[in-house]
Design an enzyme around this catalytic site. Structure first.
Site, PDB file in Angstrom:
ATOM      1  N   ALA A  53       0.821  -1.216   0.000  1.00 22.84           N
ATOM      2  CA  ALA A  53       0.000   0.000   0.000  1.00 22.84           C
ATOM      3  C   ALA A  53       0.852   1.262   0.000  1.00 22.84           C
ATOM      4  CB  ALA A  53      -0.942  -0.019   1.196  1.00 22.84           C
ATOM      5  N   TRP A  54       1.804   1.376   0.932  1.00 25.18           N
ATOM      6  CA  TRP A  54       2.585   2.600   1.057  1.00 25.18           C
ATOM      7  C   TRP A  54       3.554   2.750  -0.109  1.00 25.18           C
ATOM      8  CZ3 TRP A  54       2.817   7.260   1.555  1.00 25.18           C
ATOM      9  CH2 TRP A  54       3.772   8.035   2.222  1.00 25.18           C
ATOM     10  N   GLY A  55       4.195   1.661  -0.513  1.00 20.99           N
ATOM     11  CA  GLY A  55       5.108   1.731  -1.644  1.00 20.99           C
ATOM     12  C   GLY A  55       4.407   2.147  -2.923  1.00 20.99           C
ATOM     13  N   LYS A 198       9.137  -0.110   7.883  1.00 25.02           N
ATOM     14  CA  LYS A 198       9.064   0.061   9.336  1.00 25.02           C
ATOM     15  C   LYS A 198       9.115  -1.323   9.981  1.00 25.02           C
ATOM     16  CE  LYS A 198       6.446   4.389   9.394  1.00 25.02           C
ATOM     17  NZ  LYS A 198       5.234   5.085   9.837  1.00 25.02           N
ATOM     18  N   ALA A 237      -1.684   5.216   4.164  1.00 20.62           N
ATOM     19  CA  ALA A 237      -1.403   5.359   2.735  1.00 20.62           C
ATOM     20  C   ALA A 237      -2.612   5.838   1.934  1.00 20.62           C
ATOM     21  CB  ALA A 237      -0.888   4.025   2.185  1.00 20.62           C
ATOM     22  N   LYS A 287       6.409   1.146  17.434  1.00 20.38           N
ATOM     23  CA  LYS A 287       4.981   1.386  17.652  1.00 20.38           C
ATOM     24  C   LYS A 287       4.119   0.247  17.092  1.00 20.38           C
ATOM     25  CE  LYS A 287       4.401   2.716  13.214  1.00 20.38           C
ATOM     26  NZ  LYS A 287       3.477   2.173  12.204  1.00 20.38           N
ATOM     27  N   ASN A 350      -1.585  -3.043  11.907  1.00 25.75           N
ATOM     28  CA  ASN A 350      -1.182  -3.844  13.058  1.00 25.75           C
ATOM     29  C   ASN A 350      -2.263  -3.880  14.128  1.00 25.75           C
ATOM     30  OD1 ASN A 350       1.889  -4.669  12.732  1.00 25.75           O
ATOM     31  ND2 ASN A 350       1.650  -2.618  11.865  1.00 25.75           N
TER      32      ASN A 350
END
Length: 465
Positions: A53-55, A198, A237, A287, A350
């Site tokens: 998703a973030w990439g 992360k 994202a 986190k 998470n």
């Protein structure tokens, strides 16, 4: 281009902000090209490696901003080929397409709509790399992106890349970049790498220490650490792509972080810069550990605000304790760490994973790579932090028992998460038993212990005392 009005040459974003796409964007690109020594007619080559998703969103943001400057920059993304889209996902994807007139028109114009009709009917199989070309990330089906240039061959994607975006989970970073090293054997110029990962690993010998994705990339490729940066922040994202206001930090050597912060900055996505690479990267992984437990507590207590606040008090005190072990000036991390924790508890994968485990919708036997979500980084991070902080060579003085103990003994939430998720000694409900233990310290006591600054261990991040 998403949200573009061609007549004015401006991007009009959903939040009402306007960005000139002809002047300032081209100037920022030219500055970066100059810094990287690019000659006229030689485009800057930016490659995303990994299409979670973030990439995918990060690459799509760059494509939206700079993709029209084709003679000056080429933007592409690599993902492994062969991942089939199941029938249920194809049906949902079809609903998403038909609910968005702009997406529907785009697919029809590109003669790509029919394959989604056929997949909806079960007459053909779609593949993740195939739909990404049309702007659909398998881990984020509900948020259509701009079409992306997708390369399924890793060597073709990276061999001449000037900037590589690491969008891989930390658990896959080392292996993929070891392969990339083979393709860079003959390179003359040194690429710049921006890692979005992360997650952390624990390295127990010769000295206990944390190993981060940027360090993994450095070891795997031999690229100097000065050319490897980390970008992270409190963001989701899909919301960033939908132009919700967000901010992030790019951390690393000054030569690259400042111009890259300027290059990446957008009206809705403010990028600051910071020189403390490894510590911010480690906090991004920390986190995720406690977010899983937060999701468990929320589900097990039927979203009790009181129970969630009790958990939050204890988990933040443990995070503060751990940051004092890792960082010489941990107070500087308080804001970023709490902000990143907050957004992860609100809407991160998470916390979602912890909730689904507690509800019985998922099981530990299913592993930590979940369909539609991708890799749940917090699971491996629980293992890494527990193993690291269990080393007696890092022992600290117990505040009441007047004896030295491993740091993990002062982190009961981390201990219980390890016994639930990794060794599976206890059921999920044990997270509540840990919270309700009357012998557990008041969170302020743990914070006071940490703030004595006697626990700092520079070796944990590979730094010299």
């Amino acid at each position: 281009m998403v949200g573009t009005t061609e007549a004015t040459g401006q991007n009009v974003h959903a939040n009402g902000l306007i960005q000139n796409s002809n002047g300032s964007l081209e100037e920022k690109l030219d500055e970066l090209r100059h810094l990287m020594g690019k000659a006229e007619g030689d485009p800057l080559r930016i490659v995303g490696v990994g299409a979670g998703a973030w990439g995918s969103v990060f690459t799509a943001l760059l494509q939206d901003s700079y993709g029209h400057l084709r003679d000056k920059v080429l933007i592409r993304i690599w993902r492994r080929p062969g991942r089939a889209v199941d029938r249920a996902t194809a049906e949902h994807l079809f609903e998403v397409i038909n609910s968005r007139e702009d997406v529907l028109r785009r697919l029809i114009r590109r003669c790509a709509y029919l394959k989604y009709v056929e997949a909806r009917l079960g007459d053909r199989t779609l593949y993740a790399d195939e739909i990404l070309k049309d702007g659909f990330c398998l881990n984020m089906i509900d948020t259509p992106l701009c079409p992306l240039k997708v390369v399924a061959n890793l060597q073709e994607a990276v061999w001449d890349a000037d900037i590589v975006i690491n969008g891989l989970p930390s658990t896959e970073t080392r292996q993929v970049f070891e392969e990339i090293r083979r393709y860079w054997q003959e390179r003359i110029t040194v690429p710049v790498i921006i890692s979005l990962a992360k997650g952390v690993e624990a390295e127990l010998g010769p000295q206990p220490r944390i190993l981060t994705p940027t360090q993994m990339i450095n070891r795997a490729t031999g690229i100097p650490i000065e050319n490897i940066l980390y970008l992270g922040g409190p963001n989701i994202a899909s919301e960033i792509y939908n132009k919700e206001y967000a901010n992030a930090r790019i951390c690393g050597a000054e030569k690259w972080r400042k111009p890259l912060a300027k290059f990446l900055r957008q009206p809705h996505f403010i990028v600051w810069d910071n020189g403390d690479l490894v510590t911010h990267e480690v906090m991004g992984g920390l986190k995720n550990v406690y977010a899983i437990g937060a999701g468990m507590v929320a589900a097990l207590t039927n979203e009790s605000a009181t129970s969630k606040s009790v958990y939050f008090a204890h988990c933040t005190s443990e995070m503060i304790f751990i940051t004092h072990l890792l960082a010489e000036e941990p107070e500087k991390l308080a804001g970023p760490l709490l902000a990143d924790t907050y957004v992860t508890l609100l809407k991160g994968r998470n916390a979602w994973y912890g909730q689904q485990l507690a509800k019985g919708a998922l099981s530990l036997e299913m592993g930590d790579s979940i369909k539609g979500k991708g890799m749940i980084q917090g699971v491996s991070a629980v293992k890494a932090f527990y193993e690291l902080l269990s080393q007696f060579s890092l022992s600290v003085l117990h505040p009441e028992e007047n004896k030295h103990v491993a740091p993990v003994e002062l982190c009961p939430i981390l201990r219980m998460l390890y016994k639930i998720l990794i060794t599976r000694e206890f059921p999920l409900q044990a997270i509540l038993e840990a919270l309700r233990d009357e012998t557990m310290y008041d969170p302020k006591d743990r914070i006071e212990i940490a703030q004595t600054h006697v626990f700092y261990r520079p070796s944990l991040l590979g730094q010299q005392p």
